[in-house]
Design a protein around this motif. Structure first.
Motif, PDB file in Angstrom:
ATOM      1  N   ALA A  84       0.845  -1.196   0.000  1.00  0.00           N
ATOM      2  CA  ALA A  84       0.000   0.000   0.000  1.00  0.00           C
ATOM      3  C   ALA A  84       0.880   1.245   0.000  1.00  0.00           C
ATOM      4  CB  ALA A  84      -0.905  -0.013   1.226  1.00  0.00           C
ATOM      5  N   HIS A  85       0.577   2.180  -0.932  1.00  0.00           N
ATOM      6  CA  HIS A  85       1.480   3.320  -1.105  1.00  0.00           C
ATOM      7  C   HIS A  85       0.762   4.594  -1.521  1.00  0.00           C
ATOM      8  CE1 HIS A  85       1.198   1.113  -4.957  1.00  0.00           C
ATOM      9  NE2 HIS A  85       1.268   2.310  -5.516  1.00  0.00           N
ATOM     10  N   LEU A  86      -0.452   4.776  -1.124  1.00  0.00           N
ATOM     11  CA  LEU A  86      -1.177   6.044  -1.308  1.00  0.00           C
ATOM     12  C   LEU A  86      -1.430   6.386  -2.772  1.00  0.00           C
ATOM     13  CD1 LEU A  86       0.544   8.208   1.467  1.00  0.00           C
ATOM     14  CD2 LEU A  86      -1.561   6.870   1.610  1.00  0.00           C
ATOM     15  N   ALA A  92      14.673   9.592 -10.378  1.00  0.00           N
ATOM     16  CA  ALA A  92      14.252   8.225 -10.068  1.00  0.00           C
ATOM     17  C   ALA A  92      12.853   8.228  -9.482  1.00  0.00           C
ATOM     18  CB  ALA A  92      15.223   7.573  -9.091  1.00  0.00           C
ATOM     19  N   GLY A  93      12.090   7.172  -9.791  1.00  0.00           N
ATOM     20  CA  GLY A  93      10.742   7.025  -9.265  1.00  0.00           C
ATOM     21  C   GLY A  93      10.701   5.929  -8.221  1.00  0.00           C
ATOM     22  N   TYR A  94      10.093   6.232  -7.069  1.00  0.00           N
ATOM     23  CA  TYR A  94      10.046   5.291  -5.943  1.00  0.00           C
ATOM     24  C   TYR A  94       8.603   5.038  -5.509  1.00  0.00           C
ATOM     25  CZ  TYR A  94      15.066   6.079  -5.267  1.00  0.00           C
ATOM     26  OH  TYR A  94      16.433   6.152  -5.444  1.00  0.00           O
ATOM     27  N   VAL A  95       8.304   3.787  -5.261  1.00  0.00           N
ATOM     28  CA  VAL A  95       7.089   3.428  -4.547  1.00  0.00           C
ATOM     29  C   VAL A  95       7.408   3.509  -3.060  1.00  0.00           C
ATOM     30  CG1 VAL A  95       5.426   1.607  -4.047  1.00  0.00           C
ATOM     31  CG2 VAL A  95       6.242   1.933  -6.392  1.00  0.00           C
ATOM     32  N   LEU A  96       6.716   4.391  -2.359  1.00  0.00           N
ATOM     33  CA  LEU A  96       6.937   4.576  -0.922  1.00  0.00           C
ATOM     34  C   LEU A  96       5.795   3.910  -0.176  1.00  0.00           C
ATOM     35  CD1 LEU A  96       8.126   8.307  -0.778  1.00  0.00           C
ATOM     36  CD2 LEU A  96       9.499   6.224  -1.028  1.00  0.00           C
ATOM     37  N   GLY A  97       6.083   2.739   0.408  1.00  0.00           N
ATOM     38  CA  GLY A  97       5.059   1.989   1.123  1.00  0.00           C
ATOM     39  C   GLY A  97       4.653   2.665   2.412  1.00  0.00           C
ATOM     40  N   GLU A  98       3.410   2.476   2.804  1.00  0.00           N
ATOM     41  CA  GLU A  98       2.908   3.093   4.022  1.00  0.00           C
ATOM     42  C   GLU A  98       3.599   2.545   5.272  1.00  0.00           C
ATOM     43  OE1 GLU A  98      -1.336   2.796   4.069  1.00  0.00           O
ATOM     44  OE2 GLU A  98      -1.537   3.591   2.036  1.00  0.00           O
ATOM     45  N   ALA A  99       4.238   1.379   5.128  1.00  0.00           N
ATOM     46  CA  ALA A  99       4.952   0.787   6.260  1.00  0.00           C
ATOM     47  C   ALA A  99       6.444   1.106   6.231  1.00  0.00           C
ATOM     48  CB  ALA A  99       4.740  -0.722   6.270  1.00  0.00           C
ATOM     49  N   GLY A 100       6.840   2.015   5.344  1.00  0.00           N
ATOM     50  CA  GLY A 100       8.226   2.439   5.287  1.00  0.00           C
ATOM     51  C   GLY A 100       9.040   1.859   4.152  1.00  0.00           C
ATOM     52  N   GLU A 101       8.447   1.033   3.303  1.00  0.00           N
ATOM     53  CA  GLU A 101       9.180   0.475   2.170  1.00  0.00           C
ATOM     54  C   GLU A 101       9.535   1.571   1.153  1.00  0.00           C
ATOM     55  OE1 GLU A 101       5.812  -2.424   3.325  1.00  0.00           O
ATOM     56  OE2 GLU A 101       6.064  -0.261   2.973  1.00  0.00           O
TER      57      GLU A 101
END
Length: 331
Positions: free
Chosen positions: A30-32, A47-56
């Motif tokens: 999950a990443h908003l 660079a493009g990052y998937v930022l997970g809601e749990a800190g990933e």
């Protein structure tokens, strides 16, 4: 940094470099609902990052720019362009990227055009850049703002305007790629062949909803329906078909497109078609001429310069904004 919605990236066919396939948001934590793009001042990459809601934090794509460093990123959903801004180190240049702009890498962000700083301006330390949303378009233009790190002449911000949309292949009309060729790529909207007039049947009339009067040079928001949320559609104006854009339907079922300033006035039909070319709906509308005045006139600030971006036809009217209006005057 810039944030781009998952729906826009998937509609454009962004290739996930970790899988080699089209980016699939469902395969990540999950990443908003979007990807964060980051430019580093000490690097020439974005660079493009998937930022997970749990800190990933998972990098899915990376692109090189023409600059020794990246000072600012700004994504414009109306044109699907990612603006990369450099400061005085690069003489104030900007570069725009779009997914699919390169035939050799159709699923990657690729440069569409590189622009010199507006003619007649000093080499400011601009490390901030923002573009007003398309629904604030007035008379074919919308506001842009530069933030000056050094507050040159006591001004932290300078305001101007830019065309509401560029050409449909990406970039500003008349722009050129870094090698001097014409911008390439395709609009991520499926078929851009206009529907046939015979497909505009009475049963499809009223399948969309929009104001009955449209003003050339402004924008129009069209209700397509929440059932189409996340899908790319094509918006047309008939009888002589004019393609108004290939927007992604919002979560609330709407799209917003800019209306060219040279639209013929009078009675027309507004048409929305799916990516496969099938008509979703249409309605009768009346186009009226553009109003006098514009974005800059409404600011109440006299333009200090009338400037044009080198390499493209997007006119930027740069204002020296007073410290009391937008800037902060140093002591």
């Amino acid at each position: 940094m810039a944030w781009i919605a998952d729906s826009e990236l998937t509609a454009a066919g962004l290739i996930d470099e970790t899988t080699g396939a089209v980016y699939d948001p469902a395969s990540y934590p999950a990443h908003l609902g979007g990807v964060v793009f980051v430019g580093v001042e000490a690097s020439n990459t974005v660079a493009g990052y998937v930022l997970g809601e749990a800190g990933e934090m998972i990098r899915i794509t990376e692109s090189e720019t023409a600059f020794p460093g990246v000072m600012e990123l700004e994504y414009d959903p109306a044109t699907a362009l990612l603006w990369v801004v450099c400061d005085e180190v690069c003489d104030g240049r900007s570069q725009v990227f779009k997914i699919g702009a390169s035939e050799s890498a159709p699923g990657a962000f690729a440069p569409v055009a590189t622009y010199e700083r507006p003619a007649g301006t000093s080499n400011f330390a601009n490390e901030g850049f923002a573009i007003a949303p398309i629904d604030q378009c007035t008379d074919g233009s919308r506001v842009v703002i530069w933030a000056n790190d050094d507050q040159t002449d006591g001004h932290a911000f300078r305001v101007g305007s830019i065309d509401c949309v560029g050409d449909e292949t990406g970039g500003e009309t008349g722009g050129s790629t870094p090698d001097g060729s014409t911008p390439g790529g395709s609009t991520p909207g499926g078929s851009t062949t206009p529907p046939s007039v015979t497909s505009l049947t009475d049963s499809l009339r009223g399948g969309i909803s929009a104001p009955g009067e449209l003003r050339a040079g402004s924008t129009v928001t069209i209700t397509v329906g929440a059932a189409y949320a996340g899908q790319t559609v094509n918006v047309w104006l008939f009888s002589t078909p004019v393609h108004l854009g290939s927007p992604v339907v919002s979560a609330t079922g709407t799209v917003t497109v800019a209306l060219p300033t040279d639209l013929p006035t009078g009675a027309h039909r507004l048409v929305v078609a799916a990516a496969d070319g099938s008509v979703i709906g249409w309605q009768n509308v009346k186009v009226v001429g553009r109003s006098t005045g514009g974005v800059l006139a409404s600011t109440g600030v006299d333009p200090a310069f009338h400037l044009m971006l080198a390499g493209g036809s997007a006119v930027l009217l740069l204002l020296a904004v007073t410290a009391t209006a937008l800037g902060r005057r140093t002591a």
